[in-house]
Design a protein around this motif. Structure first.
Motif, PDB file in Angstrom:
ATOM      1  N   PHE A 167       0.839  -1.205   0.000  1.00 24.49           N
ATOM      2  CA  PHE A 167       0.000   0.000   0.000  1.00 24.49           C
ATOM      3  C   PHE A 167       0.871   1.251   0.000  1.00 24.49           C
ATOM      4  N   ASP A 168       1.928   1.233   0.815  1.00 22.15           N
ATOM      5  CA  ASP A 168       2.796   2.416   0.911  1.00 22.15           C
ATOM      6  C   ASP A 168       3.521   2.680  -0.415  1.00 22.15           C
ATOM      7  N   LYS A 169       3.983   1.605  -1.061  1.00 26.12           N
ATOM      8  CA  LYS A 169       4.686   1.772  -2.343  1.00 26.12           C
ATOM      9  C   LYS A 169       3.716   2.241  -3.422  1.00 26.12           C
ATOM     10  N   THR A 170       2.502   1.713  -3.405  1.00 24.01           N
ATOM     11  CA  THR A 170       1.482   2.135  -4.368  1.00 24.01           C
ATOM     12  C   THR A 170       1.217   3.634  -4.226  1.00 24.01           C
ATOM     13  N   ALA A 171       1.076   4.074  -2.983  1.00 26.30           N
ATOM     14  CA  ALA A 171       0.839   5.506  -2.738  1.00 26.30           C
ATOM     15  C   ALA A 171       1.991   6.323  -3.314  1.00 26.30           C
ATOM     16  N   ARG A 172       3.202   5.829  -3.104  1.00 25.45           N
ATOM     17  CA  ARG A 172       4.380   6.575  -3.554  1.00 25.45           C
ATOM     18  C   ARG A 172       4.394   6.717  -5.077  1.00 25.45           C
ATOM     19  N   VAL A 173       4.108   5.637  -5.817  1.00 20.55           N
ATOM     20  CA  VAL A 173       4.174   5.732  -7.287  1.00 20.55           C
ATOM     21  C   VAL A 173       2.989   6.521  -7.858  1.00 20.55           C
ATOM     22  N   LEU A 174       1.954   6.743  -7.034  1.00 21.36           N
ATOM     23  CA  LEU A 174       0.808   7.517  -7.524  1.00 21.36           C
ATOM     24  C   LEU A 174       0.781   8.936  -6.945  1.00 21.36           C
ATOM     25  N   GLY A 175       1.851   9.310  -6.246  1.00 16.55           N
ATOM     26  CA  GLY A 175       1.947  10.667  -5.712  1.00 16.55           C
ATOM     27  C   GLY A 175       1.006  10.934  -4.545  1.00 16.55           C
ATOM     28  N   LEU A 176       0.686   9.885  -3.784  1.00 15.25           N
ATOM     29  CA  LEU A 176      -0.182  10.055  -2.607  1.00 15.25           C
ATOM     30  C   LEU A 176       0.681  10.092  -1.343  1.00 15.25           C
ATOM     31  N   PRO A 177       0.177  10.695  -0.261  1.00 12.99           N
ATOM     32  CA  PRO A 177       0.997  10.835   0.947  1.00 12.99           C
ATOM     33  C   PRO A 177       1.194   9.528   1.717  1.00 12.99           C
ATOM     34  N   GLN A 178       2.187   9.518   2.613  1.00 18.59           N
ATOM     35  CA  GLN A 178       2.460   8.376   3.498  1.00 18.59           C
ATOM     36  C   GLN A 178       1.823   8.639   4.863  1.00 18.59           C
ATOM     37  N   PRO A 179       1.393   7.638   5.635  1.00 22.68           N
ATOM     38  CA  PRO A 179       1.376   6.234   5.235  1.00 22.68           C
ATOM     39  C   PRO A 179       0.359   6.002   4.125  1.00 22.68           C
ATOM     40  N   GLY A 180       0.725   5.104   3.211  1.00 22.19           N
ATOM     41  CA  GLY A 180      -0.039   4.938   1.984  1.00 22.19           C
ATOM     42  C   GLY A 180      -1.403   4.286   2.155  1.00 22.19           C
ATOM     43  N   GLY A 181      -1.537   3.404   3.155  1.00 22.38           N
ATOM     44  CA  GLY A 181      -2.784   2.643   3.296  1.00 22.38           C
ATOM     45  C   GLY A 181      -4.032   3.511   3.315  1.00 22.38           C
ATOM     46  N   PRO A 182      -4.116   4.445   4.263  1.00 15.87           N
ATOM     47  CA  PRO A 182      -5.324   5.276   4.341  1.00 15.87           C
ATOM     48  C   PRO A 182      -5.527   6.116   3.076  1.00 15.87           C
ATOM     49  N   ALA A 183      -4.444   6.598   2.467  1.00 21.41           N
ATOM     50  CA  ALA A 183      -4.552   7.434   1.256  1.00 21.41           C
ATOM     51  C   ALA A 183      -5.081   6.611   0.086  1.00 21.41           C
TER      52      ALA A 183
END
Ligand code: KG4
Ligand code: ZN
Length: 359
Positions: A167-183
């Motif tokens: 989830f965290d890596k997915t957020a990162r490649v889509l430009g979403l904030p960390q922690p990625g899960g909730p985003a």
């Protein structure tokens, strides 16, 4: 008379201390997180984590005592995470606990961090052994039959990334904030899960092992294809990617849990129950999938409140209480360990992620 346990946790990026009684009362639970310290590095930096733990441990313990209105003299036992985790952090916690135990003349018990997670449902719910546990967080992913405070049967787990890490890596490649899960979950709510069909790795293989790193690669490929075709991705593209990704993770976790039930039932549980713990248990799509699986199999489903699902020290104090109750000395001798599988017979062959070695 209820006994009072101090729990100390510092195996990853949270410095935590808690006071818990053997009557299941949490008198205090202090968690000092280090997110801001690691934000610039895209993951937990072990040296920074260890130094921050060393600086914050005594403050966390003092705050836990103050909030509970107790002093060191009131403690019966000190329980500390002795592994698995980032060795510098574990070492800081064990040294701090040893100092307090020696100074105050109290017994010290070394606890397995994963056992802390896995035993938490018994702190918050009336739950009999054996139960089936899905432990899913940023650093861990395993299916376990919890038979006793010191006996775990590992049915499977990730062979690469933990789901929270994905989830965290997915957020990162889509430009979403960390922690990625909730985003990612927030985006997924606006998306169409059917638009992108992401792989469900290892589904065709028997057993309960899982893999999440290929999923992230597949998502990256779709993102890059969209960028090449359209010159960028729209908000809707991003929401659809998140929805497709989340659906794949939820389906893998639900199907592998369903597969684990058959083996679990051979342990002849008196109150067949599926329990979940770890930060990823916050995800409502994942939770819904597990609830459906439980209902279909006629099993009870339970999840601790979120602040006890994520890393904390109340779970360490509680694991200490559970061990003391059966006369178990904890890790003996108490030597901090980076790796410490709950089930030595079925230890994972692979599996190491951003939060260090997994068991
Ligand atoms: O248990 P935890 O606080 O820390 C450890 O990994 O030990 O779990 C944190 C992980 C992070 O990777 C975070 O992105 C994930 O849990 N997480 C979620 C959600 N909330 C937190 N993943 C999916 N959906 C969520 N709602
Ligand atoms: Zn943890």
């Amino acid at each position: 008379m209820a006994q009072l346990f101090l729990g100390i946790e510092s195996s990853c990026d949270d410095t935590a201390a808690a006071l818990v009684t053997s009557d299941r009362e949490i008198l205090s639970s202090v968690v000092v997180d280090q997110t801001a310290l690691h934000a610039a590095f895209g993951g937990v930096v072990p040296e920074i984590a260890a130094r921050a733990h060393a600086e914050k441990l005594d403050i966390a313990v003092e705050t836990a005592l103050t909030e509970a209105g107790r002093s060191l003299n009131d403690l019966d036992v000190i329980a500390v995470t002795a592994g698995p985790g980032l060795i510098g952090g574990v070492l800081s916690g064990v040294m701090c606990a040893r100092g307090i135990a020696t100074g105050a003349g109290k017994p010290l018990i070394g606890v397995n961090h994963l056992a802390g997670h896995a035993l938490t449902p018994r702190l918050t719910d009336d739950l009999e052994f054996p139960y089936l546990m899905l432990l899913v967080s940023g650093g861990h992913c395993q299916l376990l039959v919890v038979e006793a405070p010191d006996r775990f049967h590992r049915l499977g787990g990730t062979i690469d990334d933990a789901p929270g890490e994905a989830f965290d890596k997915t957020a990162r490649v889509l430009g979403l904030p960390q922690p990625g899960g909730p985003a990612v979950e927030r985006e997924a709510r606006k998306g169409d899960a059917a638009r992108f069909r992401f792989p469900r790795p290892l589904m065709d293989r028997p057993g309960c092992d899982m893999s999440f790193s290929g999923l992230k690669t597949a998502l990256l490929r779709e993102r890059d294809r969209l960028i090449a075709d359209q010159g960028g991705i729209t908000h809707q593209d991003r929401a659809d990617l998140c929805a497709g990704f989340q659906a794949a993770v939820a389906e893998v976790l639900a199907k592998k849990t369903a597969r684990a039930i058959e083996t679990y039932l051979t342990f002849e549980p008196s109150d067949p129950t599926i329990a979940v713990a770890g930060g990823v248990a916050a995800n409502s799509a994942i939770r819904a999938g597990l609830e459906t699986v439980s209902a279909e199999a006629g099993l009870r489903f339970t999840a601790p409140p979120l602040k006890l699902c994520t890393d904390n020290a109340a779970m360490i104090a509680w694991a200490g209480i559970e061990l003391a109750r059966i006369g178990h000395p904890g890790m003996d001798p108490l030597v901090p360990r980076p790796r410490w599988p709950l089930d030595d017979r079925q230890a994972a062959l692979l599996g190491s992620g951003k939060k260090g070695a997994k068991a």
